[in-house]
Design an enzyme around this catalytic site. Sequence first.
Site, PDB file in Angstrom:
ATOM      1  N   ARG A 188       0.831  -1.189   0.000  1.00  0.00           N
ATOM      2  CA  ARG A 188       0.000   0.000   0.000  1.00  0.00           C
ATOM      3  C   ARG A 188       0.864   1.236   0.000  1.00  0.00           C
ATOM      4  O   ARG A 188       1.942   1.269   0.606  1.00  0.00           O
ATOM      5  CB  ARG A 188      -0.888   0.027   1.249  1.00  0.00           C
ATOM      6  CG  ARG A 188      -2.221  -0.667   0.995  1.00  0.00           C
ATOM      7  CD  ARG A 188      -3.059  -0.800   2.217  1.00  0.00           C
ATOM      8  NE  ARG A 188      -2.409  -0.332   3.398  1.00  0.00           N
ATOM      9  CZ  ARG A 188      -2.737   0.773   4.035  1.00  0.00           C
ATOM     10  NH1 ARG A 188      -3.693   1.553   3.585  1.00  0.00           N
ATOM     11  NH2 ARG A 188      -2.104   1.109   5.132  1.00  0.00           N
ATOM     12  N   SER A 192       7.858  -5.370   6.204  1.00  0.00           N
ATOM     13  CA  SER A 192       7.468  -6.336   7.242  1.00  0.00           C
ATOM     14  C   SER A 192       8.178  -7.671   7.144  1.00  0.00           C
ATOM     15  O   SER A 192       7.555  -8.724   6.941  1.00  0.00           O
ATOM     16  CB  SER A 192       5.962  -6.516   7.191  1.00  0.00           C
ATOM     17  OG  SER A 192       5.369  -5.254   7.219  1.00  0.00           O
ATOM     18  N   ASP A 240       6.070  -3.640  10.335  1.00  0.00           N
ATOM     19  CA  ASP A 240       4.635  -3.321  10.477  1.00  0.00           C
ATOM     20  C   ASP A 240       4.178  -3.311  11.937  1.00  0.00           C
ATOM     21  O   ASP A 240       3.273  -2.555  12.308  1.00  0.00           O
ATOM     22  CB  ASP A 240       3.748  -4.248   9.627  1.00  0.00           C
ATOM     23  CG  ASP A 240       4.015  -5.729   9.827  1.00  0.00           C
ATOM     24  OD1 ASP A 240       4.969  -6.078  10.543  1.00  0.00           O
ATOM     25  OD2 ASP A 240       3.275  -6.551   9.253  1.00  0.00           O
TER      26      ASP A 240
HETATM   27  C1  BGC Z   1       7.789 -11.113   9.445  1.00  0.00           C
HETATM   28  C2  BGC Z   1       7.636  -9.920  10.364  1.00  0.00           C
HETATM   29  C3  BGC Z   1       6.295  -9.275  10.172  1.00  0.00           C
HETATM   30  C4  BGC Z   1       5.177 -10.306  10.275  1.00  0.00           C
HETATM   31  C5  BGC Z   1       3.806  -9.704  10.063  1.00  0.00           C
HETATM   32  C6  BGC Z   1       6.589 -12.035   9.553  1.00  0.00           C
HETATM   33  O1  BGC Z   1       6.676 -13.046   8.598  1.00  0.00           O
HETATM   34  O2  BGC Z   1       8.958 -11.826   9.730  1.00  0.00           O
HETATM   35  O3  BGC Z   1       8.675  -8.993  10.170  1.00  0.00           O
HETATM   36  O4  BGC Z   1       6.117  -8.284  11.143  1.00  0.00           O
HETATM   37  O5  BGC Z   1       5.384 -11.311   9.326  1.00  0.00           O
HETATM   38  O6  BGC Z   1       3.692  -9.079   8.837  1.00  0.00           O
END
Ligand code: BGC
Length: 494
Positions: free
Chosen positions: A106, A175, A228
């Site tokens: 996004r 993320s 995130d």
């Molecule tokens: C990632 C994280 C992320 C989470 C939620 C996981 O697979 O390693 O960095 O915060 O997913 O998106």
Amino acid sequence: MGKAEGAAAAAAAAAVVAAAAAVVWRRRSGGWRAEEMARELEERCAAPGMEGLRRIAGEMSAEMAAGLAEDGESKVKMLVTFVDNLPAGSEKGLFYALDLGGTNFRVLRLQLGGKERHIVKQESREVSIPPHLMVGTSAELFGFIASELARFVDSEGGDFRLPEGRQRELGFTFSFPVRQFSIASGILIKWTKGFSIEDGVGEDVVAELTKAMEKQGVDMRVAVLVNDTVGTLAGGRYHDEDVAVAVILGTGTNAAYVEKAHAIPKWNGLYPKSGNMVINMEWGNFWSSDLPITEYDQELDAESLNPGEQIFEKLISGMYLGEIVRRVLLKMAKEAALFGDTVPAKLKTPFILRTPDISAMHHDTTPDLKIVEKKLKENLEITNTSVKTRKLVVKVCDIIAKRAARLAAAGIAGILKKQGRDTRGDGEKRTAVAIDGGLFEHYKEFRECLKSTLEELLGEAASRSVVVKLANDGSGIGAALLAASHSQYNELEE
Ligand code: BGC
């Protein structure tokens, strides 16, 4: 016929008889065998009980301390984020955010109006990532993202105002696990959630994005790089000053929280003025011998893009729940003829059953489970199911979703324990846990089971001071807010 030949023929005949008997047995009692399999699965998944969940919470809290002591000491990475202050509400100006972490990304822009006017205007666009870019090269992925960002910037209308001569600034929500060196740089440790781009690992993701933006002619500075969970924490705090923990329960899962800087032995920088530091836990990689792992989970893990990693995530998050259910149903189809004598071909396709599908089936309240019937038909081409069979399918969804919800609750209880907020009684300061992600937002049975399990784990008094709330879309907004508090122009304005 010699003796040996005779014995072989007898053995072959016996095998044929046994196979035929097995088919007859399956036909006659297929449903019951499937129910028995469901019972076994349920027992295994519920095995930790409340006591086991309390132990898991304790282990989570101990792993957190180990991960804060030294890198590599724990499966839970406990990454230092360089965010030592969360938004205060006074942020002003135009800021962009880019949120990358699942099958979609996004872009958004916010006009912030400070204490009085808060978010004056906000616009966003969601773009799905073509699957081949999730396993291609880093330059292709970032190139695609930057081109979409360029289009979005071009569409900026007159309600958004950038003071003369200033460069646009962006909060980048990325993320995946990143080891940060500053608030606006960090290298990717590994991909998760179905991404697998070899040349991205070990690279500074901000440098990659900046390069791609330059190529697209986008003049924008990346002011912050955040996970995130950290974005959600920041977005949550903007609306509620008691938010001290953020959890993502979506395609993947993870948590971030506010830690005291002096409780981070591995931190060797100056102590921040606030005395606090936000930690990105990367709890998806948590592991404990108390986790109720089944053969289905083991097989899923072995066949995944990252075997042996993200085991907690593979038990909990939206990317995997549908797939676990598919594996269970496949075994029931093979061993107990759950869907008749032939195993439905589509049921053999990995990831064909998605978590929104199992959620729809799980919440089916029609008397004959018409939604289950429809989903089985549309997604798996399975027709002519009896109500008994459909009930069993719902049962499997229930077992897998509730196991996930209980484990997530135990994880949250572990964080509250680490913060010393798990035993606070009435009248003590409230703690808010901001949760974002489609699994929590849209899967009601999951959400309610998580909440009730957490209440039970904390006990009546302590749970009165803990609130769990949906922080819808917090991570993008949070990143823009953090970009505002880390703007290159802040000093000019002080
Ligand atoms: C990632 C994280 C992320 C989470 C939620 C996981 O697979 O390693 O960095 O915060 O997913 O998106």
